[in-house]
Structures are given as C-alpha cells and as structure tokens.
Design an enzyme around this catalytic site. Structure first.
Site, PDB file in Angstrom:
ATOM      1  N   GLU A  56      43.528  30.110  33.430  1.00 21.06           N
ATOM      2  CA  GLU A  56      42.078  30.304  33.467  1.00 21.06           C
ATOM      3  C   GLU A  56      41.355  29.472  32.410  1.00 21.06           C
ATOM      4  O   GLU A  56      40.285  28.920  32.670  1.00 21.06           O
ATOM      5  CB  GLU A  56      41.766  31.804  33.252  1.00 21.06           C
ATOM      6  CG  GLU A  56      40.349  32.208  33.572  1.00 21.06           C
ATOM      7  CD  GLU A  56      40.052  32.176  35.059  1.00 21.06           C
ATOM      8  OE1 GLU A  56      38.863  32.037  35.402  1.00 21.06           O
ATOM      9  OE2 GLU A  56      40.977  32.257  35.876  1.00 21.06           O
ATOM     10  N   ASP A  57      41.943  29.370  31.214  1.00 21.47           N
ATOM     11  CA  ASP A  57      41.198  28.808  30.072  1.00 21.47           C
ATOM     12  C   ASP A  57      41.702  27.458  29.556  1.00 21.47           C
ATOM     13  O   ASP A  57      41.145  26.919  28.611  1.00 21.47           O
ATOM     14  CB  ASP A  57      41.223  29.810  28.901  1.00 21.47           C
ATOM     15  CG  ASP A  57      40.511  31.110  29.245  1.00 21.47           C
ATOM     16  OD1 ASP A  57      39.680  31.082  30.170  1.00 21.47           O
ATOM     17  OD2 ASP A  57      40.794  32.135  28.605  1.00 21.47           O
TER      18      ASP A  57
END
Length: 728
Positions: free
Chosen positions: A92-93
């Site tokens: 996600e990051d």
C-alpha cells in the site's frame, strides 16, 4: 489466566515501541528458530521498504508493523501471519508489489499481505451507519484466508492504542469505525479479549467525559472494588477446596463500554445493572463445570431465570461456558462463568487459538492456506465433539465465512447483499423494480460484462438502463433472487395482458366495422351495460377476454349493437359469413396473442385467416390449411386477416427436399440456404431407400418471393431431385 479490569488509557503519548530483539525472544517460546529467523528477515525487509517514512508521533514507520506482529505473537499466531504483519503496509505505502513479496517470502505470505491491502482500499467507501454490518460481512467474505482478518484486527488495535497523536475529529471517526465494524468482527470470531479492548479504547476516544463519569460513579457506589472482589473470590475458593475441586478463580470487573451500553440501550441506572462483578472459574473437564455450579449455588443464592448453559448449546461463534447470577455480599449481584481451559482459550482468542501448531506439526502437509484452514476446522470439530453437541459453529464460521452471500458496491458506494450466484439483473431488481425492468447492460468494476455473469464480493456494479426497455424472458434462466424472478414474471404477465387488451380492441373494432359502426359511436353507458350483461369486471377485462380468445369478437359486437338498438334484438344470433367482415391487418409484431400455426407455416403473400383460440388469441393459418377449413363451420371463431405492406421480420416455413445420397450434401444444402440470406431453424432427415434421402427443413424467410428464390437455389444443386413447400 486472563484477568480483566477497567481500561484507563493515556492518549497524550504513544505506546512504547517494542524492539525486534524482544519480539524474537518471545517468539522463541513457541516457534522453531528457522521460522523466527524468517520473521526477523521480514522485519528488516519492511524496515528498508519504509525507510524515510514516519508515523504521526515522529517514530519510524516500521515501529507500527513491529507492534502489530507483537499483538499477533501474544495470540501465538503462526509464522506466516507474523511475516504478513511485518509487511502488511508494504504494498500500500511503498513501491514493492505482490510478485516481489512472493519471490522473497512465498506465495502464502504475499496473498495475506495483498488481502490486507484490499481490505484497506475498500474500507469505508460508505460511512453510513447502516452499512457497518454489511462491511463486516464483506470484509470476512473477501478474506479467503481468515488470517487476513486477524492481521487487520491487530493493525487496527495498534492504531487504537496510539490514537493520542491524532486531532480529536479524526480520533472520533476512527473510534466510531472501530466500535461499528472491528469490535463486532472480533465478537463474531469469538475473540473476547480483542473485542473488550476495542470497545473500551473506542469508548474512551469517542466519549472521554462519559467514560470518566461512569468510572467515578462506580467507584463512589462500590468503594474499593478490588477488596470486594478479593473477598468474594476467597469465599468461592474456600468452598471449592472443601468439595475437593481444583479450579482457578479469576475476578473481573465488567468493562466500561458494556456498562454504558446496558445503561443506554436498556435505559437502566447504574444500580440496576446486574453483572457489575463477575468471576470466572476455570476447571479441567466439562463434568467438573456442572459440579462447581452446584457448589457456588450452595454458597450464594442464585437469581431466578439468570442461568444459561452455553456448554450444551454453544453460541454461534463457538463460545462455551456456564453462566449464573448470584446474590453476593451486601446484595451485590455477581455473575459467575464456569468453563474448561479449552473453552477459556477459545473464549479469549476465538479462531486465533487454532493457528498454533504443536512442535511435531511445525510444517504441516501442504503449505497452502487451505491446508492450514483444514487443521483449524479439525480443531473446532474436536472442541465441539468434546462438548458433545451441535456443530453450529462450523456452519457459522467457515474458511469463507459467508459462502452463500456476496456483497457488492453500488456506484455511490452503498453495499448491497445478494445470494451467491446473483447476477447484475438480480442487483438491478434489488435496487428497484423499475431499474430491473429497464436494464439493458451492466458494468462490473467499470468494464462491460454480460448480464448473466455471477457477481463476486467487493465488485462495483453499475446497471445501464434504457427508457422503454423490457425484461427478457431468458433472464429467468439465470436470476437467483425471488424479487428478480417475480419482477420479470409480473412484467411479462402484465405485458401479455396489455397485448391481449390491445388485440381484443382491434378485433372488436373490426367486427363493428363489418356492421358499419365503430366503438367511438357508443356511449359509455352502453359499454357499462354490456359489461353488466356479460358478467365481466370491466370493459378492459372484456377486451382482454376477446384478445385471449375466450370470447368471440363478432358476438360481442353484435350484443353491443343490440343493446344500443332494440330493433335488432330479433337478429341477435344472425351471423353473416366471415368474408363480409373487414379484415384485420397482421404486422407480425403483435406479440404473445397472435400466433402463427405450425401446421401450415403461413408467410407474407399467403392468403390467411385467423382462428380464435382460447389462451392463444388469434392463430394465423393459410386459407388452404385443412385445420382452418374444418373450422369454417364455426364462423364466430373465424377472423378475416390480411398482411401489412411493410413487414420486416422473418417467418418460419417448412420445406421438403428429396435428394440423392452423397457425402457432405447436407452441408452443401445449408450453405445454399444461408447464401440466400435465410436461417435454418430446424433440420431432420428420413431415409426412404438406400439411394434417396428426404430432408425436412424449417427456415426463416421474409415473404413468398424470398421463399421462391431459396427454392430455386436448392433446385440448382445437382443431387436435388425435388423441393416443395411442406403442408400438413
């Protein structure tokens, strides 16, 4: 054993960070060195991936996945779950993708991380309160491996523990989401310890003043609760010792959020809340549970109607225990829970209790999540069999927790619950009947898809509608919901009725025209009088009966004329020949109530006549058809017909072709028919003798001229002996 007391949290500073060395030391208690090293490698991988990223508190971001892994280690989760916890924000990051993780840590870990990422992405597209329960179900349904949910719960728990650095509005929003979504999921999975912490952390963040006031009120009313708890606990222990029972007695206080909910939902004062004090007695067998129950009932008086046996009948999430409420010292009510060690483990950690493998099973056969899930289910089966009762838990908590339901998004982000196998048509009718009736296509996740494609949880479904569109009867072959099925049938039935009324009106008009009058020339009271005489509900019902063939148009027209003009009553039964009536024009698009006979297959250009048939309306025959000739002696059933000039559709017709037997001759025949812009609807072969075959073809043609062209092309085939139009 676990001992519960009120949660008092300081939101001003974050939770102290745990080091990777401390975590690996605790993991060594139950995991082999090889798996501990893999978890450690996952930590350093995450540390490198999140380099330069910080949390709101200013700490390096990697402290968060480390803390999440720490929470899972307290549940004694398996190595793959802990690796996924270390890596759960990487996709996600950071720039790392799923194939990278699969290469480094295996496909199972990559799937777990990807599952957590997907849940994060769909999270709270709709924040409406009524959507909370559906989101819980969707989250569970989307997680093929239940460990995805456990990692997500641990992630949320650490975020709740470190809420202090966030501004109050965001803190309240996250707390509300936790209370509405994550605490119920923990409850559904039987994870009591996690649920209690979620609820008290969420309550403290949402309503800090209320939490403080309830805590203060309890303290004022009951004084030093710890002394009271200790005194009651000592009395129970002494009683059990005298009876020779070995048991652990743990005193606990009801947590704040539970007290607050009872006060609010049941509108009770603090004094009226029954179970402010509670004790858990943990023993070694089911038999001892019931013996201990007898002991505590002899020590304090039980409250009538407050005994519950969840051992014989477990709760849906697998929870088992004996519950009773007693009148304690000074009249203070006490709740007692009696259970075995296995039940205690299940009550506190729920399904997480089944992910720890014995030392001899550190590497289960088959590393897939399904192999692990089978072991988990087996553990639950054994637990239920020990209790000697139902397998309700297995039915409620499966590897795919909601196998009979799918949860999909509307384009606005609302969640719709549908049965498994549901299609976009089911979805359309679930939104509104008018949407279902007028839908023509759909987009699933923004791509055009067939209306018959089964939907999957998490998809966004958009229905494309067109004014004037109608349900397709073929939809009944794939819709699964009762609402869609009844909606389609109701529309088709209504459409049939509408067509019958329209056809009946045309037939009555034609019959009246042959008598040199029309419907417009009659007063409304004449029509009302006709309805009364014929014992029908309304003029519309009368027209429907005519269109359906249940009433003869000419007789009805005659009766209407007689009602208007008494002079013609003597001629009521006089029926002129059908030929004297004005012909009704056939367009071929009349619908259900005009049918073309299969005995003679009439096509444009043929001389035709209509025969009124009950339930079938008007059946169109060729004038030369033997069936229509036989019915000429019932002139009231005969409707003169003529073809419209602008017909643009295909009509079925049957041909009989005699030809010499040759290899591939049927293929040649089919090619000739298709080449003449006609379609073959049916083909059958009968062998008269070894040399000659007779082929019966049902083909679609536009007119007699088109048919003549096709027959010419067939005759030009050398093997063809004879071709003629078939008439039965």
């Amino acid at each position: 054993m676990h001992q519960y007391s009120f949660f008092t949290f300081d939101y001003s500073k974050p939770e102290p960070a745990q080091s990777i060395d401390a975590l690996t030391r605790s993991l060594a208690d139950y995991l082999p060195p090889l798996q501990v090293n893999q978890i450690k490698r996952a930590y350093y991988y995450a540390e490198q991936a999140h380099e330069g990223q910080n949390r709101r508190s200013g700490e390096p971001y990697v402290t968060h996945p480390l803390a999440v892994a720490g929470i899972l280690s307290n549940m004694r989760m398996d190595a793959q779950s802990l690796m996924a916890a270390m890596l759960h924000d990487v996709i996600e990051d950071t720039a790392i993708n799923k194939p990278d993780l699969s290469d480094q840590f295996g496909e199972v870990v990559a799937e777990l991380v990807d599952g957590v990422s997907k849940l994060t992405r769909i999270e709270f597209q709709s924040k409406a309160e009524q959507q909370a329960e559906n989101f819980q179900k969707m989250a569970l349904a989307m997680a093929k491996d239940i460990r995805v949910i456990l990692v997500k719960l641990a992630d949320r728990l650490h975020n709740m523990r470190t809420l202090g650095v966030l501004p109050p509005p965001k803190r309240r929003r996250i707390a509300r989401e936790t209370l509405e979504i994550y605490a119920p999921i923990a409850q559904r999975l039987g994870m009591h310890t996690l649920r209690v912490e979620f609820e008290d952390l969420g309550f403290q963040a949402m309503h800090p003043m209320r939490a403080a006031r309830i805590r203060k009120a309890i303290k004022n009313r009951f004084g030093d609760r710890k002394k009271t708890i200790e005194a009651i606990r000592q009395n129970i222990e002494n009683c059990l010792d005298e009876e020779g029972h070995t048991a652990q007695v743990v005193g606990r206080e009801k947590h704040l959020y539970s007290i607050y909910n009872k006060m609010r939902n049941k509108r009770k004062s603090l004094r009226e809340i029954l179970d402010l004090y509670a004790f858990r007695i943990v023993v070694d067998s089911v038999d001892t549970c019931y013996r201990v129950l007898g002991c505590v009932h002899s020590l304090y008086k039980p409250v009538p109607g407050q005994f519950k046996d969840y051992i014989a009948i477990p709760k849906a999430n697998g929870y088992q225990s004996l519950h009773t409420v007693l009148f304690g010292m000074e009249g203070v009510p006490i709740e007692i829970q009696i259970r075995t060690h296995e039940m205690e483990e299940m009550a506190n950690n729920g399904i997480a209790a089944h992910w720890l493998y014995k030392s001899s099973e550190q590497e289960p056969r088959g590393n897939s999540s399904h192999a692990r899930a089978r072991q988990w289910v087996q553990g639950l089966l054994e637990m239920q069999q020990r209790a000697g009762d139902s397998l309700e838990f297995i039915e409620n908590v499966k590897i795919d927790l909601f196998p009979d339901e799918v949860y999909v998004f509307t384009p606005r982000g609302d969640i719709m619950e549908l049965p498994a196998g549901a299609t976009a048509v089911d979805f359309a009718y679930a939104v509104h009947s008018d949407i279902g009736n007028s839908c023509v296509a759909c987009r699933i996740n923004r791509r055009l898809a067939p209306l018959s494609e089964p939907l999957q949880s998490g998809q966004t479904v958009e229905v494309i509608t067109t004014p004037g569109a109608q349900p397709n009867p073929a939809w009944l072959n794939f819709v699964v919901t009762a609402k869609a099925r009844s909606g389609i049938r109701h529309f088709l039935k209504h459409q049939r009725k509408t067509e019958a009324v329209e056809l009946g009106k045309r037939m009555l008009e034609r019959a009246l025209a042959s008598m040199e009058t029309s419907l417009d020339e009659f007063e409304p009271h004449h029509l009302d009088q006709l309805v009364e005489v014929l014992h029908t509900k309304s003029i519309e019902s009368l027209l429907e009966q005519i269109g359906m063939g249940n009433r003869v148009a000419y007789l009805t027209a005659r009766q209407l004329l007689n009602l208007r003009d008494e002079r013609h009553q003597d001629d009521e039964n006089a029926l002129p020949a059908a030929q004297s009536r004005q012909a009704m024009v056939i367009h071929g698009t009349e619908g259900f109530l005009v049918n073309f006979a299969r005995c003679c297959y009439p096509i444009p250009g043929d001389h035709i006549v209509g025969i009124v048939s009950s339930e079938k309306g008007v059946v169109v025959h060729c004038e030369s058809c033997h069936n229509s000739i036989e019915l000429r002696n019932e002139p009231e059933r005969v409707v003169p017909l003529t073809w419209a000039d602008d017909i643009d559709r295909d009509f079925s017709v049957e041909l009989k072709v005699e030809l010499s037997k040759q290899r591939g001759i049927i293929a040649v025949l089919a090619t000739r028919v298709n080449g003449a812009d006609a379609s073959i609807e049916k083909i059958s072969v009968e062998d008269e003798n070894p040399k000659i075959s007779t082929i019966h073809l049902v083909i679609g043609v536009r007119s007699r001229v088109h048919l003549a062209s096709i027959m010419r092309r067939i005759r030009n085939i050398p093997a063809v002996i004879k071709v003629e139009r078939e008439k039965h």
